[in-house]
Design a protein around this motif. Structure first.
Motif, PDB file in Angstrom:
ATOM      1  N   UNK A  72     -11.027   6.725  -2.361  1.00 48.65           N
ATOM      2  CA  UNK A  72     -11.330   5.624  -1.449  1.00 48.65           C
ATOM      3  C   UNK A  72     -12.287   6.067  -0.353  1.00 48.65           C
ATOM      4  N   UNK A  73     -13.255   5.227  -0.080  1.00 48.31           N
ATOM      5  CA  UNK A  73     -14.240   5.537   0.944  1.00 48.31           C
ATOM      6  C   UNK A  73     -13.843   4.962   2.311  1.00 48.31           C
ATOM      7  N   UNK A  74     -13.156   3.828   2.272  1.00 50.47           N
ATOM      8  CA  UNK A  74     -12.910   3.110   3.528  1.00 50.47           C
ATOM      9  C   UNK A  74     -11.491   3.320   4.067  1.00 50.47           C
ATOM     10  N   UNK A  75     -11.419   3.337   5.397  1.00 49.62           N
ATOM     11  CA  UNK A  75     -10.118   3.500   6.068  1.00 49.62           C
ATOM     12  C   UNK A  75      -9.150   2.393   5.677  1.00 49.62           C
ATOM     13  N   UNK A  76      -9.672   1.152   5.578  1.00 46.03           N
ATOM     14  CA  UNK A  76      -8.755   0.045   5.252  1.00 46.03           C
ATOM     15  C   UNK A  76      -8.135   0.227   3.872  1.00 46.03           C
ATOM     16  N   UNK A  77      -8.893   0.823   2.944  1.00 48.02           N
ATOM     17  CA  UNK A  77      -8.343   1.058   1.602  1.00 48.02           C
ATOM     18  C   UNK A  77      -7.290   2.168   1.631  1.00 48.02           C
ATOM     19  N   UNK A  78      -7.589   3.241   2.358  1.00 45.73           N
ATOM     20  CA  UNK A  78      -6.644   4.359   2.447  1.00 45.73           C
ATOM     21  C   UNK A  78      -5.333   3.882   3.072  1.00 45.73           C
ATOM     22  N   UNK A  79      -5.445   3.112   4.159  1.00 44.29           N
ATOM     23  CA  UNK A  79      -4.239   2.619   4.839  1.00 44.29           C
ATOM     24  C   UNK A  79      -3.443   1.678   3.939  1.00 44.29           C
ATOM     25  N   UNK A  80      -4.147   0.793   3.238  1.00 45.90           N
ATOM     26  CA  UNK A  80      -3.489  -0.150   2.325  1.00 45.90           C
ATOM     27  C   UNK A  80      -2.847   0.612   1.166  1.00 45.90           C
ATOM     28  N   UNK A  81      -3.549   1.599   0.660  1.00 50.67           N
ATOM     29  CA  UNK A  81      -3.023   2.416  -0.440  1.00 50.67           C
ATOM     30  C   UNK A  81      -1.734   3.136  -0.047  1.00 50.67           C
ATOM     31  N   UNK A  82      -1.700   3.679   1.147  1.00 53.12           N
ATOM     32  CA  UNK A  82      -0.501   4.396   1.607  1.00 53.12           C
ATOM     33  C   UNK A  82       0.669   3.428   1.793  1.00 53.12           C
ATOM     34  N   UNK A  83       0.344   2.244   2.273  1.00 54.25           N
ATOM     35  CA  UNK A  83       1.399   1.257   2.521  1.00 54.25           C
ATOM     36  C   UNK A  83       2.009   0.753   1.206  1.00 54.25           C
ATOM     37  N   UNK A  84       1.150   0.494   0.234  1.00 52.38           N
ATOM     38  CA  UNK A  84       1.642   0.020  -1.078  1.00 52.38           C
ATOM     39  C   UNK A  84       2.366   1.153  -1.809  1.00 52.38           C
ATOM     40  N   UNK A  85       1.838   2.357  -1.665  1.00 55.10           N
ATOM     41  CA  UNK A  85       2.463   3.533  -2.275  1.00 55.10           C
ATOM     42  C   UNK A  85       3.905   3.705  -1.799  1.00 55.10           C
ATOM     43  N   UNK A  86       4.136   3.390  -0.541  1.00 52.41           N
ATOM     44  CA  UNK A  86       5.465   3.578   0.051  1.00 52.41           C
ATOM     45  C   UNK A  86       6.469   2.518  -0.394  1.00 52.41           C
ATOM     46  N   UNK A  87       5.979   1.472  -1.042  1.00 49.95           N
ATOM     47  CA  UNK A  87       6.876   0.392  -1.471  1.00 49.95           C
ATOM     48  C   UNK A  87       7.483   0.691  -2.840  1.00 49.95           C
ATOM     49  N   UNK A  88       8.749   0.266  -3.014  1.00 55.18           N
ATOM     50  CA  UNK A  88       9.435   0.421  -4.304  1.00 55.18           C
ATOM     51  C   UNK A  88       9.389  -0.849  -5.122  1.00 55.18           C
ATOM     52  N   UNK A  89       9.205  -1.963  -4.445  1.00 53.13           N
ATOM     53  CA  UNK A  89       9.248  -3.271  -5.112  1.00 53.13           C
ATOM     54  C   UNK A  89       8.450  -4.271  -4.276  1.00 53.13           C
ATOM     55  N   UNK A  90       8.067  -5.369  -4.917  1.00 50.86           N
ATOM     56  CA  UNK A  90       7.231  -6.365  -4.233  1.00 50.86           C
ATOM     57  C   UNK A  90       7.779  -7.774  -4.423  1.00 50.86           C
TER      58      UNK A  90
END
Lengths: 206, 206
Positions: B74-92
């Motif tokens: 990922x190049x952008x901060x918003x993608x990295x932050x979103x990626x970390x947040x989704x990564x931390x989720x177990x279910x949606x």
């Protein structure tokens, strides 16, 4: 009884205003090369005034109108400008990518902004992708176009493994792809005047 | 041969991190009232740590990463932050509107940004709309969720004529809707640990 004589008279038709839309706004998008080929082909075909819409330049935010577009009561300048531009078009040609087996959010968002401006106008699709040639994106888009009362052409262009046909930003079509595009432009040229009489009809019941 | 004795031992399971996403960013969106009901119901159900994601606040631009998310570069901060947040989720749990017989661009765009972060995780859908209860949006979303290797719950909540159930910003569910949400949360609670072992498996071949 006098037999009518039918004489072939050259009819000077006004050019059809065709809006070509690039459906991807991603940096590095391959759709730009495809759209440039489309643009060149339309110019060669003749009979169309082209409005080339790059959604990246248009830069619409995610749909932020509070009222449903059926009401045509737009609050934002970007919606009014987009509405006037689409209103002025007689026909559309979307260069459509496929993301995750469906269409691109940017293209759908541009569609969602308006309602009456799309109705009763023909649309052709040039889709691209890898193995599936963008066809899953097109399949997902069909009900949307239908909800907007647009009329799809029978001939569409599907480009599998699009990257293999792009060299230095230039797209090199196969003969089949070029032929399909010609067929589509021919259809757009016939459908557009044919549909003119039904345009606006549903406005009365909306 | 000794017969095994099975004793019921209370197992202290860590709470499941459930991300609730509001799929609409439009001013006046009815989804906010629905999402608040969902949030309250999840708290009552128990066993979940909730991360409430309002896509309007998250404010992701249209996907602007040059590399396919499969590469996870990922190049952008918003993608990295979103990626970390989704990564931390177990279910949606997605609260999903329907625009023009399909899903909302904002929700699809948030999905398109990432790849591995979604894989092997369960997702439940609460859809809303008029006559169709948002079901056409769900139907359009299914292949997308499938492409991301997410696992849909069997129980989902569909809300037709949603506006009739909203009063002063509060959504009043029917008994059936409340029961379906409970069933969905039960499924998410069982699917999430069950799927843990397959997560990341396809990373090896990507």
């Amino acid at each position: 009884m006098i037999l009518e004589e039918r004489v072939a008279v050259p009819v000077s038709r006004p050019p059809i205003r065709l809006m070509v839309v690039i459906g991807s706004v991603r940096p590095g998008r391959l759709g730009l090369a495809v759209a440039l080929w489309v643009h060149e082909s339309v110019a060669k075909f003749g009979g169309f005034d082209v409005d080339f819409v790059d959604l990246a330049e248009l830069d619409l935010p995610f749909m932020n109108e509070p009222k449903h577009p059926k009401h045509r009561e737009y609050r934002h300048k970007h919606t009014i400008a987009w509405g006037e531009r689409v209103d002025a078009a007689d026909a559309f040609l979307f260069v459509a990518p496929e993301y995750n087996h469906s269409y691109s959010p940017a293209l759908k968002n541009a569609l969602d902004y308006l309602h009456h401006e799309w109705q009763g106008k023909p649309v052709g699709l040039v889709s691209y992708g890898d193995l599936a040639g963008g066809t899953r994106g097109v399949t997902a888009l069909r009900p949307v176009l239908s909800a907007l009362a647009m009329v799809g052409t029978e001939s569409n262009v599907e480009i599998p493994y699009v990257a293999r046909q792009i060299d230095d930003g230039f797209f090199e079509p196969t003969d089949r792809q070029a032929d399909k595009l010609t067929l589509m432009l021919d259809e757009l040229g016939r459908l557009s005047p044919a549909l003119r009489s039904v345009r606006g009809a549903t406005l009365l019941t909306a």
